[in-house]
Motif scaffolding. Structure first.
Motif, PDB file in Angstrom:
ATOM      1  N   HIS A 466    -101.233  44.098 -24.279  1.00 41.23           N
ATOM      2  CA  HIS A 466    -101.595  44.280 -25.688  1.00 41.23           C
ATOM      3  C   HIS A 466    -101.367  42.992 -26.473  1.00 41.23           C
ATOM      4  CE1 HIS A 466    -101.409  45.615 -29.852  1.00 41.23           C
ATOM      5  NE2 HIS A 466    -100.172  45.137 -29.914  1.00 41.23           N
ATOM      6  N   TYR A 467    -100.209  42.377 -26.303  1.00 43.64           N
ATOM      7  CA  TYR A 467     -99.920  41.133 -27.023  1.00 43.64           C
ATOM      8  C   TYR A 467    -100.848  40.009 -26.579  1.00 43.64           C
ATOM      9  CZ  TYR A 467     -95.669  42.938 -29.213  1.00 43.64           C
ATOM     10  OH  TYR A 467     -94.778  43.642 -29.979  1.00 43.64           O
ATOM     11  N   TYR A 468    -101.132  39.959 -25.298  1.00 41.77           N
ATOM     12  CA  TYR A 468    -102.001  38.896 -24.789  1.00 41.77           C
ATOM     13  C   TYR A 468    -103.373  38.960 -25.444  1.00 41.77           C
ATOM     14  CZ  TYR A 468    -103.973  35.650 -21.320  1.00 41.77           C
ATOM     15  OH  TYR A 468    -104.560  34.582 -20.690  1.00 41.77           O
ATOM     16  N   ASN A 469    -103.836  40.160 -25.706  1.00 41.47           N
ATOM     17  CA  ASN A 469    -105.140  40.320 -26.344  1.00 41.47           C
ATOM     18  C   ASN A 469    -105.142  39.860 -27.795  1.00 41.47           C
ATOM     19  OD1 ASN A 469    -106.308  41.368 -24.016  1.00 41.47           O
ATOM     20  ND2 ASN A 469    -105.856  43.489 -24.564  1.00 41.47           N
ATOM     21  N   THR A 470    -103.961  39.724 -28.397  1.00 42.68           N
ATOM     22  CA  THR A 470    -103.874  39.241 -29.779  1.00 42.68           C
ATOM     23  C   THR A 470    -103.561  37.751 -29.859  1.00 42.68           C
ATOM     24  OG1 THR A 470    -101.475  39.587 -30.086  1.00 42.68           O
ATOM     25  CG2 THR A 470    -102.924  41.502 -30.391  1.00 42.68           C
ATOM     26  N   SER A 471    -103.320  37.110 -28.726  1.00 45.11           N
ATOM     27  CA  SER A 471    -102.859  35.719 -28.742  1.00 45.11           C
ATOM     28  C   SER A 471    -103.990  34.762 -29.065  1.00 45.11           C
ATOM     29  CB  SER A 471    -102.225  35.345 -27.405  1.00 45.11           C
ATOM     30  OG  SER A 471    -103.160  35.423 -26.360  1.00 45.11           O
ATOM     31  N   VAL A 472    -103.612  33.623 -29.609  1.00 43.17           N
ATOM     32  CA  VAL A 472    -104.572  32.559 -29.881  1.00 43.17           C
ATOM     33  C   VAL A 472    -104.519  31.550 -28.738  1.00 43.17           C
ATOM     34  CG1 VAL A 472    -104.311  32.860 -32.364  1.00 43.17           C
ATOM     35  CG2 VAL A 472    -102.918  31.145 -31.183  1.00 43.17           C
ATOM     36  N   PRO A 473    -105.564  30.734 -28.581  1.00 42.50           N
ATOM     37  CA  PRO A 473    -105.530  29.738 -27.499  1.00 42.50           C
ATOM     38  C   PRO A 473    -104.341  28.792 -27.625  1.00 42.50           C
ATOM     39  CG  PRO A 473    -107.748  29.944 -28.401  1.00 42.50           C
ATOM     40  CD  PRO A 473    -106.842  30.724 -29.313  1.00 42.50           C
ATOM     41  N   VAL A 474    -103.830  28.364 -26.495  1.00 41.09           N
ATOM     42  CA  VAL A 474    -102.724  27.406 -26.467  1.00 41.09           C
ATOM     43  C   VAL A 474    -103.171  26.082 -27.079  1.00 41.09           C
ATOM     44  CG1 VAL A 474    -101.185  26.081 -24.974  1.00 41.09           C
ATOM     45  CG2 VAL A 474    -101.742  28.463 -24.406  1.00 41.09           C
ATOM     46  N   LEU A 475    -102.332  25.532 -27.942  1.00 43.04           N
ATOM     47  CA  LEU A 475    -102.570  24.200 -28.502  1.00 43.04           C
ATOM     48  C   LEU A 475    -101.821  23.183 -27.651  1.00 43.04           C
ATOM     49  CD1 LEU A 475    -102.098  25.001 -32.315  1.00 43.04           C
ATOM     50  CD2 LEU A 475    -104.249  24.816 -31.048  1.00 43.04           C
ATOM     51  N   ASP A 476    -102.550  22.396 -26.903  1.00 38.03           N
ATOM     52  CA  ASP A 476    -101.905  21.420 -26.013  1.00 38.03           C
ATOM     53  C   ASP A 476    -102.818  20.207 -25.830  1.00 38.03           C
ATOM     54  OD1 ASP A 476     -99.884  20.430 -24.335  1.00 38.03           O
ATOM     55  OD2 ASP A 476    -100.894  21.200 -22.544  1.00 38.03           O
ATOM     56  N   PRO A 477    -103.100  19.489 -26.923  1.00 42.25           N
ATOM     57  CA  PRO A 477    -104.016  18.345 -26.826  1.00 42.25           C
ATOM     58  C   PRO A 477    -103.398  17.191 -26.057  1.00 42.25           C
ATOM     59  CG  PRO A 477    -103.000  18.424 -28.994  1.00 42.25           C
ATOM     60  CD  PRO A 477    -102.585  19.678 -28.281  1.00 42.25           C
ATOM     61  N   SER A 478    -104.260  16.341 -25.519  1.00 40.30           N
ATOM     62  CA  SER A 478    -103.790  15.146 -24.817  1.00 40.30           C
ATOM     63  C   SER A 478    -103.114  14.183 -25.793  1.00 40.30           C
ATOM     64  CB  SER A 478    -104.969  14.445 -24.138  1.00 40.30           C
ATOM     65  OG  SER A 478    -105.567  15.292 -23.180  1.00 40.30           O
ATOM     66  N   GLN A 479    -102.164  13.411 -25.272  1.00 37.78           N
ATOM     67  CA  GLN A 479    -101.482  12.441 -26.106  1.00 37.78           C
ATOM     68  C   GLN A 479    -102.426  11.302 -26.504  1.00 37.78           C
ATOM     69  OE1 GLN A 479     -97.231  11.705 -25.420  1.00 37.78           O
ATOM     70  NE2 GLN A 479     -97.526  12.579 -23.383  1.00 37.78           N
ATOM     71  N   GLU A 480    -102.256  10.843 -27.726  1.00 32.47           N
ATOM     72  CA  GLU A 480    -103.065   9.728 -28.243  1.00 32.47           C
ATOM     73  C   GLU A 480    -102.192   8.474 -28.271  1.00 32.47           C
ATOM     74  OE1 GLU A 480    -106.246  12.259 -30.916  1.00 32.47           O
ATOM     75  OE2 GLU A 480    -104.608  11.235 -31.954  1.00 32.47           O
ATOM     76  N   ILE A 481    -102.019   7.899 -27.103  1.00 30.15           N
ATOM     77  CA  ILE A 481    -101.018   6.855 -26.922  1.00 30.15           C
ATOM     78  C   ILE A 481    -101.317   5.624 -27.761  1.00 30.15           C
ATOM     79  CG2 ILE A 481    -100.013   5.289 -25.218  1.00 30.15           C
ATOM     80  CD1 ILE A 481    -100.353   7.536 -23.149  1.00 30.15           C
ATOM     81  N   LEU A 482    -102.545   5.168 -27.757  1.00 26.52           N
ATOM     82  CA  LEU A 482    -102.855   3.937 -28.479  1.00 26.52           C
ATOM     83  C   LEU A 482    -102.685   4.111 -29.982  1.00 26.52           C
ATOM     84  CD1 LEU A 482    -105.991   2.652 -26.506  1.00 26.52           C
ATOM     85  CD2 LEU A 482    -103.605   1.939 -26.303  1.00 26.52           C
ATOM     86  N   LEU A 483    -103.087   5.255 -30.512  1.00 26.87           N
ATOM     87  CA  LEU A 483    -102.969   5.479 -31.950  1.00 26.87           C
ATOM     88  C   LEU A 483    -101.527   5.728 -32.372  1.00 26.87           C
ATOM     89  CD1 LEU A 483    -106.071   7.780 -32.572  1.00 26.87           C
ATOM     90  CD2 LEU A 483    -105.834   5.357 -33.156  1.00 26.87           C
ATOM     91  N   ALA A 484    -100.752   6.393 -31.513  1.00 34.04           N
ATOM     92  CA  ALA A 484     -99.391   6.789 -31.877  1.00 34.04           C
ATOM     93  C   ALA A 484     -98.343   5.725 -31.588  1.00 34.04           C
ATOM     94  CB  ALA A 484     -99.019   8.065 -31.122  1.00 34.04           C
ATOM     95  N   ASP A 485     -98.699   4.682 -30.878  1.00 36.15           N
ATOM     96  CA  ASP A 485     -97.756   3.633 -30.493  1.00 36.15           C
ATOM     97  C   ASP A 485     -97.006   3.115 -31.721  1.00 36.15           C
ATOM     98  OD1 ASP A 485     -96.394   1.437 -29.555  1.00 36.15           O
ATOM     99  OD2 ASP A 485     -98.167   0.391 -28.780  1.00 36.15           O
ATOM    100  N   PRO A 486     -95.669   3.202 -31.740  1.00 32.35           N
ATOM    101  CA  PRO A 486     -94.920   2.723 -32.901  1.00 32.35           C
ATOM    102  C   PRO A 486     -95.177   1.262 -33.239  1.00 32.35           C
ATOM    103  CG  PRO A 486     -93.505   4.025 -31.470  1.00 32.35           C
ATOM    104  CD  PRO A 486     -94.790   3.825 -30.726  1.00 32.35           C
ATOM    105  N   ALA A 487     -95.582   0.481 -32.256  1.00 36.27           N
ATOM    106  CA  ALA A 487     -95.872  -0.926 -32.541  1.00 36.27           C
ATOM    107  C   ALA A 487     -96.991  -1.070 -33.575  1.00 36.27           C
ATOM    108  CB  ALA A 487     -96.256  -1.649 -31.249  1.00 36.27           C
ATOM    109  N   ARG A 488     -97.833  -0.070 -33.687  1.00 40.95           N
ATOM    110  CA  ARG A 488     -98.907  -0.091 -34.685  1.00 40.95           C
ATOM    111  C   ARG A 488     -98.415   0.314 -36.062  1.00 40.95           C
ATOM    112  NH1 ARG A 488    -104.310   0.514 -32.494  1.00 40.95           N
ATOM    113  NH2 ARG A 488    -104.829   1.630 -34.412  1.00 40.95           N
ATOM    114  N   HIS A 489     -97.159   0.787 -36.132  1.00 43.04           N
ATOM    115  CA  HIS A 489     -96.642   1.337 -37.386  1.00 43.04           C
ATOM    116  C   HIS A 489     -95.288   0.731 -37.753  1.00 43.04           C
ATOM    117  CE1 HIS A 489     -99.815   4.372 -36.981  1.00 43.04           C
ATOM    118  NE2 HIS A 489     -99.425   4.491 -35.708  1.00 43.04           N
ATOM    119  N   GLY A 490     -95.181  -0.579 -37.534  1.00 46.92           N
ATOM    120  CA  GLY A 490     -93.958  -1.272 -37.923  1.00 46.92           C
ATOM    121  C   GLY A 490     -92.756  -0.918 -37.073  1.00 46.92           C
ATOM    122  N   GLY A 491     -92.981  -0.463 -35.824  1.00 45.85           N
ATOM    123  CA  GLY A 491     -91.880  -0.113 -34.952  1.00 45.85           C
ATOM    124  C   GLY A 491     -91.262   1.242 -35.245  1.00 45.85           C
ATOM    125  N   VAL A 492     -91.998   2.105 -35.937  1.00 45.33           N
ATOM    126  CA  VAL A 492     -91.480   3.399 -36.353  1.00 45.33           C
ATOM    127  C   VAL A 492     -92.424   4.508 -35.872  1.00 45.33           C
ATOM    128  CG1 VAL A 492     -90.834   4.826 -38.341  1.00 45.33           C
ATOM    129  CG2 VAL A 492     -90.487   2.342 -38.419  1.00 45.33           C
TER     130      VAL A 492
END
Length: 497
Positions: A466-492
């Protein structure tokens, strides 16, 4: 810093409470094990937590998720992880993912009732967009870090070749300012300052989300040294125990500030872990963090308040409670309504906690994770072809006295703490994909009834289905390494979209 806090305490000690709505202090420990507190028989010193629990209501059948992100999402949204898409695992450092921004969460609802809302500590609900951040989700102020873990002293974190600071006050990076200062002390200082500067005519919501006692094992030596005799010849366990005691000391400091300012008499304090312990002891419960056994999903929790009737103070509440219950419980306690939220899985349990009445719920869904499944059925598995739910999928539910686990359950051992003569007790070899336990008669899950009670198994499989029928799809996107790299954001570590 401590001297300034002491001065503020003296100035504020005569302040009177005038807010009719209760101040709400929610303290969340990270990875605290069932037997890591003194009142569960530990040698670890937790005098402040023990005293608060003994003056309040201990929650003995209190459940949460098996991991950090899903539990925190359930706490703040009042909704099962299967309904927010966070049912799979924790949010990775470079994932474009957060608790969905269309969820109306606890601090937003409390702000509707005029609460000042503050968060201190660990977030771990995503930061890839600014709209995901605490200051955009109903918190007036935030001081802490976004990721799931960090260095306790230098407030940075690395993954592979990527390194960055992760410590902020609102949007300002303060990691270097606090470099060398232990996070548990910093967070306690911040919480005390918030309390002491607070206008008592305004209701306060303080969410103090400690980093402790998550890895890495780091603590000032004076705390670890307390355990050289109690826990000899094990430096890691000494550090771990010291981390718990340091956190306990911080809890005591927060309560001291509440009492000095006069806020305590109109406060409700909730203490909770986010999941079971991993290095700590869950003994005698089975399993650990990331497992579906009781040691992973049944946690330490209590509520204490001068507002509780005297007849329930010092009691153990054995009614069924779940992490999702906090939003409706605390919003109703604040005199608010639940309009604007998505359909909740939690219930208002204040009467259960404060009056000892039966729980509003008789079941809790622990998880359904379709991305974790066994590759194939056991030979002659009697439940392989049931019509309700695919038993290869990782899932668990408790209904009444009974708990059903399907698919890969995670660590199923019983681990005794080091100080009790550490050893792992391994379970017998499984023969099929379903496990059934009576967790009231057998809270340590030693006796699998799935062979003997097929009627209960099939009923519980239908509930999971019953619960499974109410569930939403799993959110598990691939990592965005180049965009998220702290070096692009002042080391933070910073939002990158």
């Amino acid at each position: 810093m401590l001297g300034a806090i002491h001065s503020l305490l003296l100035v504020s000690s005569c302040t009177l409470v005038s807010s009719s709505r209760p101040h709400i202090i929610f303290i969340l420990a990270d990875d605290l094990g069932w037997s890591d507190v003194g009142y569960h028989g530990s040698v670890i010193k937790t005098p402040n937590i023990d005293a608060l629990a003994s003056e309040g209501v201990k929650l003995d059948n209190y459940y949460m998720s098996l991991l950090c992100t899903p539990s925190r999402g359930q706490l703040l949204s009042g909704r099962y992880e299967i309904h927010t898409g966070l049912q799979h695992r924790t949010i990775d450092m470079m994932q474009p993912l957060c608790l969905p921004i269309d969820e109306t969460i606890l601090p937003q609802k409390l702000k509707e009732r005029g609460y000042a809302t503050h968060m201190v500590g660990k977030w771990h609900l995503g930061f890839y967009r600014k709209e995901c951040l605490p200051n955009y989700r109903g918190f007036d102020t935030f001081m802490g870090f976004y990721q799931g873990m960090a260095d306790y002293y230098y407030h940075n974190i690395s993954t592979g070749i990527y390194h960055g600071w992760d410590f902020r006050r609102n949007n300002d990076v303060i990691a270097q300012k606090y470099a060398g200062q232990y996070s548990t002390h910093v967070f306690a200082d911040e919480a005390q300052i918030i309390i002491m500067k607070h206008n008592p005519e305004v209701p306060l919501f303080l969410f103090l989300s400690f980093q402790a006692i998550h890895l890495p094992l780091q603590v000032p030596s004076r705390y670890a040294d307390m355990y050289k005799t109690l826990i000899p010849n094990n430096a890691d366990r000494q550090k771990y125990a010291g981390m718990v005691t340091c956190m306990d000391e911080a809890v005591g400091r927060v309560v001291t500030a509440l009492k000095h300012t006069g806020l305590w008499e109109n406060s409700v304090l909730v203490f909770s872990t986010d999941n079971g312990g991993i290095l700590g002891g869950n003994w005698p419960l089975r399993g650990s963090k990331a497992s579906l056994y009781e040691g992973g999903v049944r946690g330490v929790g209590f509520v204490t308040s001068p507002l509780l009737p005297s007849r329930v103070r010092g009691t153990v509440n054995r009614e069924l409670l779940h992490m999702t219950d906090w939003l409706p419980t605390l919003v109703r306690l604040a005199g608010g309504d639940l309009m604007g939220t998505k359909p909740l899985d939690g219930y208002n349990q204040w009467e259960t906690i404060s009056q000892g009445t039966p729980s509003v719920r008789d079941e809790v869904l622990l998880t359904i994770d379709p991305l974790i499944a066994k590759a194939h059925h056991f030979k002659d598995d009697p439940y392989a072809d049931n019509d309700s739910f695919n038993v290869l999928i990782r899932a668990a539910i408790r209904v009444g006295d009974w708990k059903l686990i399907t698919g890969p359950p995670g660590n199923g051992s019983w681990g005794t703490p080091v100080e009790f003569g550490f050893k792992y007790l391994h379970p017998p070899k499984r023969t099929h994909s379903v496990q059934l336990y009576n967790v009231v008669a057998d809270p340590n899950e030693r006796n699998d009834y799935s062979h003997d009670r097929p009627d209960i198994v099939r009923f519980l499989l239908a509930r999971i289905g019953h619960y499974y029928n109410t569930s939403v799809p799993v959110l598990d996107p691939s990592q965005e390494i180049l965009l998220a790299d702290p070096a692009r954001h002042g080391g933070v570590w910073s939002p990158w979209r």
